[in-house]
Scaffold this active site. Structure first.
Site, PDB file in Angstrom:
ATOM      1  N   THR A  64      -4.909   7.652  -5.308  1.00 60.31           N
ATOM      2  CA  THR A  64      -4.952   7.824  -3.854  1.00 60.31           C
ATOM      3  C   THR A  64      -4.019   8.972  -3.443  1.00 60.31           C
ATOM      4  O   THR A  64      -4.359   9.785  -2.586  1.00 60.31           O
ATOM      5  CB  THR A  64      -4.534   6.525  -3.143  1.00 60.31           C
ATOM      6  OG1 THR A  64      -5.376   5.484  -3.617  1.00 60.31           O
ATOM      7  CG2 THR A  64      -4.661   6.623  -1.650  1.00 60.31           C
ATOM      8  N   GLU A 119       0.836  -1.212   0.000  1.00 61.31           N
ATOM      9  CA  GLU A 119       0.000   0.000   0.000  1.00 61.31           C
ATOM     10  C   GLU A 119       0.866   1.257   0.000  1.00 61.31           C
ATOM     11  O   GLU A 119       0.524   2.262  -0.618  1.00 61.31           O
ATOM     12  CB  GLU A 119      -0.939   0.005   1.215  1.00 61.31           C
ATOM     13  CG  GLU A 119      -2.040  -1.040   1.144  1.00 61.31           C
ATOM     14  CD  GLU A 119      -3.009  -0.785  -0.002  1.00 61.31           C
ATOM     15  OE1 GLU A 119      -2.600  -0.997  -1.160  1.00 61.31           O
ATOM     16  OE2 GLU A 119      -4.153  -0.390   0.251  1.00 61.31           O
TER      17      GLU A 119
HETATM   18  P1  ADP Z   1      -6.960   1.541  -5.331  1.00 66.00           P
HETATM   19  O1  ADP Z   1      -7.612   2.338  -4.245  1.00 66.00           O
HETATM   20  O2  ADP Z   1      -7.955   1.112  -6.352  1.00 66.00           O
HETATM   21  O3  ADP Z   1      -6.112   0.437  -4.814  1.00 66.00           O
HETATM   22  P2  ADP Z   1      -4.582   3.102  -5.574  1.00 66.00           P
HETATM   23  O4  ADP Z   1      -4.455   4.444  -6.242  1.00 66.00           O
HETATM   24  O5  ADP Z   1      -4.411   2.995  -4.108  1.00 66.00           O
HETATM   25  O6  ADP Z   1      -5.979   2.515  -6.068  1.00 66.00           O
HETATM   26  O7  ADP Z   1      -3.530   2.076  -6.190  1.00 66.00           O
HETATM   27  C1  ADP Z   1      -3.327   1.972  -7.527  1.00 66.00           C
HETATM   28  C2  ADP Z   1      -1.853   2.293  -7.830  1.00 66.00           C
HETATM   29  O8  ADP Z   1      -1.039   1.175  -7.448  1.00 66.00           O
HETATM   30  C3  ADP Z   1      -1.671   2.489  -9.313  1.00 66.00           C
HETATM   31  O9  ADP Z   1      -0.749   3.554  -9.501  1.00 66.00           O
HETATM   32  C4  ADP Z   1      -1.049   1.191  -9.782  1.00 66.00           C
HETATM   33  O10 ADP Z   1      -0.203   1.356 -10.898  1.00 66.00           O
HETATM   34  C5  ADP Z   1      -0.252   0.745  -8.551  1.00 66.00           C
HETATM   35  N1  ADP Z   1      -0.085  -0.733  -8.498  1.00 66.00           N
HETATM   36  C6  ADP Z   1       1.083  -1.409  -8.447  1.00 66.00           C
HETATM   37  N2  ADP Z   1       0.871  -2.737  -8.417  1.00 66.00           N
HETATM   38  C7  ADP Z   1      -0.463  -2.925  -8.446  1.00 66.00           C
HETATM   39  C8  ADP Z   1      -1.274  -4.078  -8.444  1.00 66.00           C
HETATM   40  N3  ADP Z   1      -0.774  -5.308  -8.433  1.00 66.00           N
HETATM   41  N4  ADP Z   1      -2.608  -3.889  -8.466  1.00 66.00           N
HETATM   42  C9  ADP Z   1      -3.137  -2.646  -8.510  1.00 66.00           C
HETATM   43  N5  ADP Z   1      -2.415  -1.519  -8.510  1.00 66.00           N
HETATM   44  C10 ADP Z   1      -1.067  -1.639  -8.491  1.00 66.00           C
END
Ligand code: ADP
Length: 310
Positions: free
Chosen positions: A185, A132
């Protein structure tokens, strides 16, 4: 070619964090939307992401949350093993329904299963939080905890980490609309203020207590009254098209409450019973149909199990 000694396929569910009154501390787990992952232990040491379908995400272990979370686990495990990860993405990245959390929590949960369960839920949450941190710059636990433990979870404390699984009332349903615009985020965190007025803090912690009490007593009205956010929602809702209209439509159809899911742009509504959840979905669909924004709608029971083998 590394030899796989053991392999499992899992369902890694979507989650809704914050739930209006519990910014960074409350979350719950869905069961109708989630990723699938195949995790294998191999004879070649190191962590490798061998396949990603359904999203354009990095295969580089250090740039993918699943890889980062597994590396954190392996640093705390004494034998030299290899881990291979396949990700079949169904939860869109940046949706606000725990896309990154599903990958990081799913990966460490599966590795723990394959190793015979050496780690506790609290330890797995701490490893998944490293993922995260990569995704959003902040090691929050309010999505990874409900993904790993199921149901509703409360992060009572971050230091030391103390996560509690809460009671889930039988008839509670959740409706989520995901407008297909990306709100990172990291961006939606930047609109937040670092200081909170005491008056607002009092309202917020009153609601958090009320919400948790409502879960345990299965008092749906109390749950509804407590789904209020006077701190974050006023700042973040402006990033979400039609936010006020969606909320109004959901409440008019009998939703207990409605708010921003995680950091948005998804909006969630809790309802008592499947019929109301369906009516809420229809009402918010009508609101969004009038816009140019594409969207997905999910209706789900609260998933009390969390990640599972499929
Ligand atoms: P969410 O709340 O949907 O998880 P976030 O903005 O917290 O969205 O996370 C998405 C970010 O994490 C994106 O920038 C994405 O490229 C990165 N990321 C890296 N690895 C992953 C993964 N395995 N699954 C989803 N997002 C990923």
């Amino acid at each position: 070619m590394p030899i796989h000694t053991k392999s499992i396929k899992i369902f890694a569910p979507a989650t809704v964090a914050n739930l209006s009154c519990g910014f960074d501390v409350l979350g719950c787990c869905l069961d109708t939307v989630g990723d699938e992952m195949v995790i294998s232990i191999s004879s070649t040491p190191g962590t490798r992401i061998t396949k990603i379908e359904g999203a354009n995400l990095p295969l580089d272990t250090k740039k993918n949350v699943a890889g980062v979370a597994v590396e954190a686990l392996l640093e705390n495990y004494d034998s030299e093993i290899g881990v291979e990860i396949e990700i079949y993405k169904k939860i869109k990245a940046g949706s606000g329904i725990g896309s990154s959390a599903a990958s990081s929590a799913g990966a460490v949960w599966a590795v723990n299963q394959l190793l015979g369960g050496p780690f506790t839920h609290q330890e797995l949450i701490a490893f998944a939080m490293k993922g995260e941190k990569l995704a959003s710059g902040n090691a929050h636990a309010d999505n990874v905890a409900p993904a790993l433990m199921g149901g509703f979870t409360l992060v009572r404390s971050y230091t030391p980490l103390d996560v509690i699984k809460l009671h889930t009332p039988q008839d509670l349903m959740i409706t989520v609309i995901h407008p297909l615009i990306e709100v990172k985020t990291s961006d939606s965190r930047s609109v937040l203020k670092q200081k909170v007025m005491l008056k607002k803090a009092i309202q917020q912690w009153g609601n958090l207590g009320g919400f948790i009490s409502g879960l345990y007593t299965e008092d749906y009205d109390l749950i509804g009254r407590s789904l209020e956010d006077v701190i974050i929602e006023p700042l973040r809702s402006i990033l979400i098209p039609e936010y006020d209209n969606v909320k109004q439509a959901a409440i008019a159809q009998g939703a207990l409450g409605c708010g921003i899911s995680g950091s948005g742009p998804s909006i969630y509504a809790l309802s008592k019973g499947a019929d109301t959840a369906e009516k809420v979905a229809n009402a918010i669909r009508e609101v969004y149909k009038k816009t140019a924004v594409s969207f997905d709608i999910h209706i789900s029971k609260i998933n009390t199990q969390g990640i599972k083998i499929i």
